[in-house]
Design a protein around this motif. Sequence first.
Motif, short mmCIF file in Angstrom:
data_model
loop_
_atom_site.label_atom_id
_atom_site.label_comp_id
_atom_site.label_asym_id
_atom_site.label_seq_id
_atom_site.Cartn_x
_atom_site.Cartn_y
_atom_site.Cartn_z
N LEU A 1 -1.77 -0.29 10.38
CA LEU A 1 -3.03 0.03 11.02
C LEU A 1 -4.12 0.13 9.96
N GLN A 2 -5.29 -0.40 10.28
CA GLN A 2 -6.46 -0.24 9.44
C GLN A 2 -7.15 1.08 9.81
N LEU B 1 3.83 8.98 14.90
CA LEU B 1 3.25 7.73 14.43
C LEU B 1 4.08 7.19 13.27
N LEU C 1 -9.36 4.62 17.93
CA LEU C 1 -8.52 5.22 18.97
C LEU C 1 -9.31 6.23 19.81
N ARG D 1 4.37 5.69 10.07
CA ARG D 1 3.41 5.56 8.97
C ARG D 1 3.49 4.20 8.27
N TRP E 1 -10.26 5.08 23.22
CA TRP E 1 -9.20 4.84 24.20
C TRP E 1 -9.58 5.23 25.63
N PHE F 1 3.61 1.42 10.14
CA PHE F 1 3.01 0.48 11.07
C PHE F 1 1.65 0.07 10.52
N HIS G 1 -10.22 1.60 10.41
CA HIS G 1 -11.12 1.34 11.53
C HIS G 1 -10.36 1.46 12.86
N GLU G 2 -9.15 0.93 12.91
CA GLU G 2 -8.36 0.96 14.14
C GLU G 2 -7.96 2.38 14.52
N VAL G 3 -7.65 3.20 13.52
CA VAL G 3 -7.29 4.60 13.80
C VAL G 3 -8.50 5.34 14.36
#
Length: 130
Positions: free
Chosen positions: A85-86, A79, A93, A81, A96, A83, A88-90
């Motif tokens: 991403l919030q 990943l 996942l 680091r 998915w 990039f 919440h988004e992590v």
Amino acid sequence: MRPAVLRLEALCLQRGSRTVLSDLSGSFPAGSLTAVVGPNGAGKSTLLAALAGDIRPASGAIHLSPGLRTGYLPQISTLDRHFPLQVHEVVALGLWPLLGPWRRQTRAQHDQVQAALAVIPVKQVRDANP
């Protein structure tokens, strides 16, 4: 004693042609807490990858209770680091398997992620490399 939700039966795991774990058996009841410890190269990450379904056993079996989902976050990840991403988004996942690459979260799923985040103690951390 609570029934096992995860059971290992004479599990043997390999990375390439190298046997990493052999003849591992055990059971884990719902709600139990288990630490996987050992020196580098002992097979900890391989075991967790197998429990998440990323590695097939060379022999033996992993038995999961119906409906039990597993996953793991490797210590070293590819990943990026940087990039954006919030948190919440992590956490989202985890949805998915339900959403795939193109479906959006429903309001109920968004609220489910928020509820999961609400139970985690938050520690403010500043980026060491601003």
